[in-house]
Write an enzyme that holds these catalytic residues in place. Structure first.
Site, PDB file in Angstrom:
ATOM      1  N   HIS A   1     -50.095 -13.372 -19.650  1.00 16.54           N
ATOM      2  CA  HIS A   1     -50.850 -14.355 -20.456  1.00 16.54           C
ATOM      3  C   HIS A   1     -52.126 -14.715 -19.725  1.00 16.54           C
ATOM      4  CE1 HIS A   1     -50.053 -18.140 -18.146  1.00 16.54           C
ATOM      5  NE2 HIS A   1     -48.929 -17.548 -17.802  1.00 16.54           N
TER       6      HIS A   1
ATOM      7  N   ASP B   1     -51.617 -17.628 -12.075  1.00 18.90           N
ATOM      8  CA  ASP B   1     -50.882 -17.907 -13.309  1.00 18.90           C
ATOM      9  C   ASP B   1     -51.847 -17.939 -14.498  1.00 18.90           C
ATOM     10  OD1 ASP B   1     -48.812 -18.537 -15.031  1.00 18.90           O
ATOM     11  OD2 ASP B   1     -48.978 -20.690 -14.653  1.00 18.90           O
TER      12      ASP B   1
ATOM     13  N   GLU C   1     -49.333 -19.000 -23.635  1.00 20.56           N
ATOM     14  CA  GLU C   1     -48.046 -19.152 -22.949  1.00 20.56           C
ATOM     15  C   GLU C   1     -47.871 -20.556 -22.419  1.00 20.56           C
ATOM     16  OE1 GLU C   1     -45.243 -19.118 -19.470  1.00 20.56           O
ATOM     17  OE2 GLU C   1     -47.344 -19.688 -19.578  1.00 20.56           O
ATOM     18  N   GLU C   2     -48.947 -21.139 -21.904  1.00 17.07           N
ATOM     19  CA  GLU C   2     -48.851 -22.481 -21.322  1.00 17.07           C
ATOM     20  C   GLU C   2     -48.556 -23.539 -22.374  1.00 17.07           C
ATOM     21  OE1 GLU C   2     -48.509 -22.858 -18.344  1.00 17.07           O
ATOM     22  OE2 GLU C   2     -49.581 -21.284 -17.271  1.00 17.07           O
TER      23      GLU C   2
ATOM     24  N   GLU D   1     -45.256 -12.896 -14.422  1.00 16.11           N
ATOM     25  CA  GLU D   1     -45.476 -14.340 -14.379  1.00 16.11           C
ATOM     26  C   GLU D   1     -45.832 -14.790 -12.973  1.00 16.11           C
ATOM     27  OE1 GLU D   1     -45.964 -17.194 -15.335  1.00 16.11           O
ATOM     28  OE2 GLU D   1     -45.764 -17.112 -17.507  1.00 16.11           O
TER      29      GLU D   1
ATOM     30  N   HIS E   1     -50.846 -24.240 -10.748  1.00 15.73           N
ATOM     31  CA  HIS E   1     -51.332 -25.158 -11.781  1.00 15.73           C
ATOM     32  C   HIS E   1     -52.298 -26.216 -11.238  1.00 15.73           C
ATOM     33  CE1 HIS E   1     -48.227 -24.489 -15.271  1.00 15.73           C
ATOM     34  NE2 HIS E   1     -48.886 -23.390 -14.929  1.00 15.73           N
TER      35      HIS E   1
END
Length: 880
Positions: free
Chosen positions: A180, A192, A226-227, A253, A329
């Site tokens: 993603h 990510d 995806e998030e 991932e 993140h």
């Protein structure tokens, strides 16, 4: 180790317990007598452990193995890369994707710039390989749909880029590779998950350029949502026409930044997938323990793996980067933190495994090979051991049987009855030492928390080992030393050492049998921890019998433990590498107790086959003194506050995470009039320390601004973005001017009608930003009977509330929905007016609406070690 002190065997009876002990020999000859056999035996001279040398050997053993674990983790590439995968070109893709900044769903950065780059690169590959044996088809999908994910999840015109590579004659069966490219707000998302998309672009380039045609096709899915709770993968697998041909998938991932990508779950069942990874991967890194821990739900995370598994009924392999989850993140997740070797190893692995599967006969009829599970684990990243779970069960029971035969043989000797009683007594002592140790260390952790020094290990991990590890080791050592000196009469005993080795073997064997009975593949861990020590003991039995704890015996004994211990230490590394950062991004109550528990548990496990050394040593006083000194010094450092939990170091940041929203809240009464309207900066702290360390920098954020949940308002009356209010129980609210986004949310009741079956149908329309949440809270006695979402059956998020999470891409139409509610027969006079409270919260994650002057001003005041993720939001609540 080999001292001038020798011993002779003699029998004593301390407190009615029959134990063989060793009495120090002053140089005169002696005899050994056995109460069960009065025949005289020749003198046997045995060596006992020297305290200093014993401590040195065990310490060196642990440090060397820990060093091997770390060395293996740093060796990202094993051997010479084949050159088929170009990591330099993949890095260029990574840097280009992340150069646009954060890419939330609905933002131009995600929907236009990144999509444009990916389409440009796939078109270049298509043109370059047009003359080859493959054909390449690109499809841009903008699905709309919904599903239940613990809450109702709705998406509208989000984006997927599906690239199909297949032989020119076409392919009936397809492999799927998924990444993603969207991110959370305020993070560039290099790990990510931009790096995975960069790797997939280069794998696509390599496969498309190979001269030999693949037997099956491969879909490269560049997933754009995806998030937002796995929406894009759901849109693909449930709606795209190619999805019906997908037989298996690989999901890429991240839960960290850089390092090795770990295979942490596979299946369900389909052991041929694990075997494919074992056969093909150039740099294997896999663990069935990770799979079973992740699928247990202990780790608060989820991946597209579950969507493909549950909604597509497709087996797959889930891989993720797990190192350095501290900056996952956050703004620190940048391309420069990902080593090129990490990209190379991931590319080598994915290319090799995809090629293997795309040429596999099993892919064409994977259902034939579906049944069964696999035990799999790697040894320092060098090789992967994999075998069917049924073989593992047989192996586990064989090892357990061998252990019980070993113990039963001792119990069948003339003094076997005494041995069984002594073994039971020693087992009780050992288990009691574990319990007392755990309670003692948890009390230390509780004291650290009450002193306000919790989470020092977040930035100083090894300090937790010095504090809790030293306390745990010292407490167990003290208990067993007291047992030896008081209960067993204070004599060094070769037979006592033998007895406590048997205790460790027995307890590990119990765990082996129990895990096997539970059907867990992770039972291979206690199998290794039983098989190798038992085999080592049997091989060294003659040496131990004739010479006692000689230097030769001790070195060979430690060598025999090396393989299971080094693998167990790797598993311990995985646990701490994953759970330590998690405790900094989730509101875990009393994380100090969790960390102390984990360290103590690791200490108990690692010390199990060293406990018997206590009974073979002449003394332990200097070891106890050393451990006590380490504990006291570390505790003083912790209690003084010198070990600060966070770090803003550019090289190794350990940020404190804070959500910061500038929000305006409006509450309407039953008549549609504004009852309350306020605005402020709403602050969520996502770890145990709250704003304890923030207040000195921003004094107005203090406990006087702490918020409380209003139970009569949906989701406490605050604009929760994530439907996880239980994760952040510490919130603060500072008054601030109203927000005025350029595209304010438009929410209206379109119709309200009575049905012939006694319900009231209410239809609404909403127009707003890309991320919105709808919260419904029927009042006492009222019930939702049906709605327009999903299958029409309302499903609670909590006992009283429904949560609907909504995301849209570009050019999405107005969101229209309805529900039917059964009015209460006996309204609660003490409750809110009407039959239902409806709240809509909107979140502005990008563009000019994301920032305000007040946000910018307070953001500048946060210290460098904090990561405040900020945006603008609104919350509007209506009573009906």
């Amino acid at each position: 180790m080999e001292s001038n002190t020798t011993v002779r065997r003699k029998i004593i009876k301390p407190t009615e317990t029959h134990i063989y002990i060793a009495e120090v020999n002053d140089g005169h000859e002696g005899r050994c007598r056995d109460n069960c056999d009065q025949k005289e035996k020749p003198e046997v001279k045995l060596y006992l452990l020297s305290e200093g040398l014993a401590a040195s050997l065990v310490s060196v053993f642990i440090l060397v193995l820990w060093g091997l674990v770390h060395f293996s983790l740093q060796q990202l590439i094993i051997g010479t890369p084949s050159g088929e995968f170009n990591a330099v070109r993949a890095r260029q893709h990574l840097e280009q994707i992340t150069s646009v900044g954060p890419r939330p769903v609905g933002s131009p950065e995600n929907e236009v710039l990144t999509v444009g780059y990916l389409l440009e690169q796939t078109e270049k590959i298509r043109i370059e390989t047009a003359a080859g044996p493959h054909q390449l088809t690109v499809d841009v999908q903008r699905p709309t749909g919904s599903f239940y994910n613990g809450f109702t999840n709705i998406y509208d015109r989000i984006i997927n880029i599906a690239v199909r590579l297949e032989p020119k004659g076409g392919a009936q069966h397809l492999m799927l590779a998924n990444c993603h490219f969207d991110t959370v707000a305020n993070s560039p998302g290099a790990s990510d998950d931009a790096v995975s998309c960069a790797v997939m672009l280069e794998v696509l380039h390599s496969l498309a350029n190979q001269s030999d045609s693949l037997n099956h096709g491969v879909i490269f899915l560049f997933n754009g949502a995806e998030e937002s709770f796995l929406q894009a993968s759901h849109g693909f697998i449930t709606q795209h026409p190619w999805a019906k041909q997908v037989r298996a998938f690989i999901n890429l991932e991240a839960a960290g930044v850089g390092g090795k990508e770990l295979v942490f779950q596979t299946g369900p069942e389909n052991p041929w997938l694990v075997q494919a990874y074992v056969n093909a991967a150039k740099h294997p890194f896999a663990s069935v323990v990770g799979q079973e821990v992740f699928q247990s739900g202990i780790i608060p995370s989820d991946t597209d793996f579950r969507i493909y598994r549950d909604f597509g009924n497709i087996p797959g392999i889930d891989l993720a980067f797990v190192e350095n989850g501290f900056i996952y993140h956050t703004k620190h997740d940048t391309a420069d933190r990902i080593p090129t070797d990490s990209i190379q190893r991931a590319g080598d692995n994915i290319l090799a495994v995809l090629r293997y599967l795309a040429n596999s006969e099993k892919l064409a009829d994977s259902s034939e090979y579906r049944h069964g599970n696999m035990v799999f684990f790697d040894l320092l990243g060098a090789i992967v051991v994999a075998y069917p779970a049924r073989v593992g069960t047989i192996l586990n029971y064989l090892v357990a049987t061998a252990t019980f035969i070993y113990l039963a043989k001792k119990a069948s000797l003339p003094c076997g009855g005494h041995y069984v009683r002594d073994l039971a007594c020693a087992t009780r002592v050992t288990v009691l030492s574990w319990i007392v140790t755990l309670i003692s260390v948890l009390l230390v952790a509780l004291l650290v928390s009450l002193l306000g020094r919790s989470m020092f290990w977040y930035n100083h991990f090894y300090a937790s080992i010095c504090l809790y590890g030293a306390a745990a080791t010292g407490m167990m050592l003290l208990i067993h030393t007291l047992t030896k000196n008081i209960y067993y009469g204070g004599v060094c005993s070769v037979e006592l050492g033998d007895l406590y080795f048997d205790v460790s073997l027995l307890l590990w064997c119990f765990s082996l049998v129990w895990l096997t009975l539970q059907g867990l593949c992770s039972a291979y861990v206690p199998m290794l921890m039983v098989a190798f020590p038992l085999a080592t003991r049997l091989l060294l039995a003659k040496e131990f019998k004739h010479r006692g704890v000689s230097l030769k015996y001790t070195v060979l004994y430690l060598f025999g433990l090396a393989l299971p211990y080094v693998h167990f230490m790797f598993l311990i590394w995985v646990v701490f590498e994953i759970f330590t950062p998690i405790m900094g991004r989730g509101n875990i109550e009393w994380p100090e107790l969790v960390m102390a528990f984990l360290v103590t548990l690791a200490t108990i496990f690692l010390s199990s086959f060293f406990l018997h050394f206590i009974y073979l040593a002449r003394s332990t006083k200097w070891i106890l003194a050393g451990l006590g000194s380490v504990f006291i010094v570390t505790f003083m450092l912790v209690s003084s506050g010198l070990l600060f939990p966070y770090s803003g170091s550019p090289d190794s940041p350990r940020p404190k995470r804070v959500f910061l929203q500038h929000t305006t809240r409006t509450f309407y009464n039953l008549q549609g009039q504004v009852e309350i309207r306020d605005s402020g900066l709403w602050i969520n702290s996502f770890d145990y320390t709250g704003i304890q360390h923030i207040t000195p920098h921003i004094p107005e954020i203090n406990d006087s601004a702490r918020t409380h949940c209003h139970q009569d308002r949906p989701f406490c009356g605050y604009p929760w973005f994530l439907p996880v209010k239980f994760l952040s129980k510490k919130n603060w609210y500072l008054p601030a001017p109203e927000v005025s986004p350029s595209s304010p949310v438009e929410f209206s009741l379109q119709s309200k009608e009575d049905t012939s079956w006694g319900t009231i149908k209410m239809t609404f329309s909403v127009k707003g930003p890309s991320h919105m949440s709808l919260h419904l809270m029927p009042h006492q006695g009222a019930n939702l009977s049906t709605w327009s979402f999903g299958d029409g059956t309302p499903q609670f998020y909590t006992s009283r509330e429904y949560c609907v999470f909504y995301t849209h891409g570009l050019d999405a139409p107005t969101w229209t929905f309805w529900f039917e509610i059964q009015p209460p027969r006996d309204p609660d006079p003490s409750g809110p007016e009407g039959m239902i409270s409806v709240a809509i919260s909107s979140h502005y994650f990008f563009g000019q609406d994301q920032r305000t002057a007040q946000l910018e001003e307070i953001l500048r005041r946060f210290p460098a070690w904090a990561f405040p993720s900020s945006w603008v939001s609104t919350y509007d609540m209506y009573r009906y």
